[in-house]
Design an enzyme around this catalytic site. Structure first.
Site, short mmCIF file in Angstrom:
data_model
loop_
_atom_site.label_atom_id
_atom_site.label_comp_id
_atom_site.label_asym_id
_atom_site.label_seq_id
_atom_site.Cartn_x
_atom_site.Cartn_y
_atom_site.Cartn_z
N LYS A 25 0.81 -1.21 0.00
CA LYS A 25 0.00 0.00 0.00
C LYS A 25 0.84 1.27 0.00
CE LYS A 25 -4.16 -1.69 0.19
NZ LYS A 25 -4.91 -1.66 -1.07
N ASP A 29 -11.17 0.36 -4.81
CA ASP A 29 -10.27 0.36 -5.97
C ASP A 29 -11.07 0.53 -7.27
OD1 ASP A 29 -8.40 -0.15 -4.03
OD2 ASP A 29 -8.28 -2.30 -4.45
N THR A 77 -8.19 -8.95 12.88
CA THR A 77 -6.78 -9.17 12.58
C THR A 77 -5.99 -7.89 12.80
OG1 THR A 77 -5.24 -9.64 10.77
CG2 THR A 77 -7.41 -8.82 10.13
N LYS A 91 -4.90 -5.81 9.18
CA LYS A 91 -5.66 -4.77 8.51
C LYS A 91 -6.67 -4.23 9.52
CE LYS A 91 -8.25 -3.74 4.33
NZ LYS A 91 -9.09 -4.25 3.27
N GLY A 114 -7.47 -13.18 9.83
CA GLY A 114 -7.20 -13.93 11.07
C GLY A 114 -7.09 -15.43 10.90
N VAL A 131 -2.21 -13.60 5.42
CA VAL A 131 -1.07 -12.69 5.42
C VAL A 131 -0.09 -13.08 6.53
CG1 VAL A 131 -0.26 -10.30 5.49
CG2 VAL A 131 -2.54 -10.78 4.59
N SER A 132 -0.41 -12.68 7.76
CA SER A 132 0.62 -12.73 8.82
C SER A 132 1.06 -14.14 9.19
CB SER A 132 0.13 -11.98 10.05
OG SER A 132 -1.11 -12.46 10.47
N MET A 175 -13.56 -17.01 38.27
CA MET A 175 -14.61 -16.19 37.70
C MET A 175 -13.93 -14.92 37.21
SD MET A 175 -16.43 -18.58 38.89
CE MET A 175 -18.12 -18.30 38.42
N CYS A 200 -26.97 -22.77 34.12
CA CYS A 200 -25.65 -22.12 34.03
C CYS A 200 -24.56 -22.97 34.67
CB CYS A 200 -25.68 -20.75 34.70
SG CYS A 200 -26.93 -19.66 34.01
#
Ligand code: 3NM
Ligand code: MG
Length: 534
Positions: A45, A93, A138, A141, A177, A209-210, A298, A460
């Site tokens: 970029k 673009d 991520t 970007k 990611g 990418v990463s 907790m 729960c």
């Protein structure tokens, strides 16, 4: 050209300090090619046009040696100057029609889309493939428009299905990611058919990418990703669900034996049960965790989760008193546990009761992978709707208490197994008869006592119990769930039978005692969950 391209491991480059560092991009791409990336997008970029063209030419040489196509991000002029296979265009673009006019029909043109509307336009304009994102948040970007999760990608894929012929040749990759810890889940969650009769469109690849450019060893990282993409993950199931609601004695015996062993494992490992739970049940849940043999913490602050996720325990995300801040904390914790590979139980308390909860559930389902989702009938039906099933039942949920069942046992088993098959996880629907499934094996359990419905937090704290069992018995999540439900509900039966139990109040303390006592006896081999199992 475009339709024969292998998109399966799609490398997007990055030249920033944060990811590339001081290394040479061409070197890194060469290593990634050796490791097995199948297509490369040069994304830079900041460099000037001269430098872009010069680097792109070097990359094109490398790519040609490996017979891998090279695309240029954004810059149609650079692609033309180099003569490479095509371009990838973002929403800001040049549009696909104009790029096509400049590049011709033979070149590959891809477009970034994050909604059905953007997908519609990109296809109409003649894009060869869609880069669908952002899947997960991520660092690479930060100006991404929207995190859409697996569910958002599914919605776009099913839109492509509905287009039929018009989208037949359009390929798809997802981005954002993706790394070695989640790539199999992503692919297999997206691969799950929407319904048994429909051959749905699935993604053709993952764009990364990463996890490659930022890896210490890009070759090793790429070949590892390639291996993960090609191999069948342990949670993958290919067959259709089989209902094992009525089992023969041998199967039940084997199941009980495994449940007993899982209880012993909880006692010997005393796993961490990390609860991000609601205000009402904090104390009760911690006591239940201790009573079943786990170590409770907790901790509702998301920043803590990365450290906690490395301690071999499991996380419970209980959205019983959800707030915007809470939601952000849950998402951080989900990301941390997914990255560490630690199991997560989702308890979508009251999902469907309000639009806020419905939205929270969608966001959570998009935020990561849950090893187990538990809830009452209404909650699980809300999960079904949020993950894209269309169900006839459109009745609004009234409160967090579970009303009378709307569905037969067979129907409940069908929904539970379908969701589990699609999510590649375990789904437990509680009720007078609990139904639990991993998409292939489906069990019904009829233990428990009516007092559980008269005290707060019994659903729960079953979530808490499940987390302890998932952490201690990772070899089979479904067996872990069956063991947890057995422990919980059989203890409730013993408690209710005690002479000193006169009602819900005395039941609570007797229940905590019996969770402790029965779990201890089973783990020492002195009792079996089979003894009293109905
Ligand atoms: N585009 P990583 S996300 C280049 O959502 C890019 O359109 C995105 O990087 C989009 O694999 C992204 O390191 C970066 O997470 C993906
Ligand atoms: Mg762009």
């Amino acid at each position: 050209m475009a339709s024969q391209t292998d998109y399966s491991l799609y490398l997007v480059t990055d030249s920033t300090d944060a990811i590339l560092g001081s290394r040479d991009l061409v070197e890194v791409v060469e290593q990634a090619l050796q490791g097995g990336v199948t297509i490369v997008q040069y994304r830079d970029k900041t460099s000037d046009t001269g430098a872009l063209i010069s680097t792109a030419k070097k990359l094109y040489e490398k790519c040609k040696q490996h017979d891998v196509p090279l695309l240029i991000n954004d810059r149609v002029d650079v692609a033309l100057a180099v003569g490479c296979e095509g371009v990838h265009l973002g929403q800001d673009d040049m549009n696909v029609v104009e790029a096509r006019r400049l590049l011709g029909d033979e070149k590959i043109i891809g477009a970034t889309v994050s909604s059905i509307e953007e997908a519609r336009i990109a296809i109409e304009r003649g894009a060869d493939y869609l880069g669908i994102g952002t899947l997960y948040a991520t660092q690479t970007k930060k100006n991404t428009k929207e995190i859409i999760g697996v569910n958002g990608i599914r919605r776009i894929l099913s839109y492509l299905d509905d287009l039929g012929e018009k989208s037949k040749d359009v390929k798809t990759v997802c981005i954002g990611g993706v790394n070695a810890s989640n790539v199999q889940r992503v692919i297999h969650q997206l691969y799950a058919p929407r319904s048994p009769s429909l051959k749905s469109k699935t993604i053709d690849g993952v764009a990364i990418v990463s996890a490659i450019v930022g890896a210490k060893d890009p070759k090793e990282a790429s070949s590892n990703l390639q291996r993960l993409i090609k191999s069948t993950p342990p949670f993958s199931q290919s067959s259709d669900p089989v209902f094992w609601l009525e089992k023969n004695e041998d199967e039940i015996f084997a199941l009980i034996k495994t449940a007993d062993k899982a209880t012993a494992a909880v006692h010997s490992k005393s796993p961490l049960s990390h609860n991000m739970t609601n205000l009402v049940v904090q104390n009760f849940a911690a006591n239940v965790a201790l009573a079943v043999g786990a170590s409770p913490i907790m901790a509702n602050y998301g920043e803590e989760a990365a450290d906690l996720s490395r301690l071999g325990g499991a996380l419970v995300v209980n959205m019983g008193t959800v707030t915007p801040e809470g939601l952000l904390n849950y998402k951080k914790a989900i990301t941390a546990y997914n990255a560490a590979g630690g199991p997560i139980v989702l308890d979508p308390v009251g999902a469907g009761a309000t639009s806020v909860r419905h939205d929270a559930l969608s966001q959570l389902l998009g935020a990561g992978y849950f090893d187990l989702i538990k809830g009452n009938e209404r909650e699980i039906m809300a999960v079904a709707r949020a993950s894209g099933f269309t169900l006839d039942d459109s009745s609004q949920q009234r409160g967090v208490d579970s009303g009378d069942s709307l569905f037969s046992l067979e129907q409940r088993a069908y929904f539970v197994s379908r969701i589990a098959l699609r999510e590649r996880n375990v789904v437990l629907m509680t009720g007078a008869t609990d139904v639990v499934s991993d998409g292939v094996r489906t069990y019904a359990i009829s233990n428990g006592h009516a007092y559980l419905g008269k005290i707060t937090g019994s659903g729960c704290t079953l979530g808490t119990t499940l987390s302890a069992y998932l952490a201690a018995w990772p070899q089979d999540k479904l067996h872990a769930a069956v063991a947890a439900v057995s422990h919980y509900e059989i203890a409730a039966e013993y408690a209710a039978k005690r002479e000193d139990v006169k009602g819900p109040g005395t039941f609570v303390s007797a229940f905590i005692d019996e969770l402790f006592i029965r779990g201890g006896l089973v783990s020492e081999g002195k009792e079996s969950w089979g003894k009293d199992a109905k």
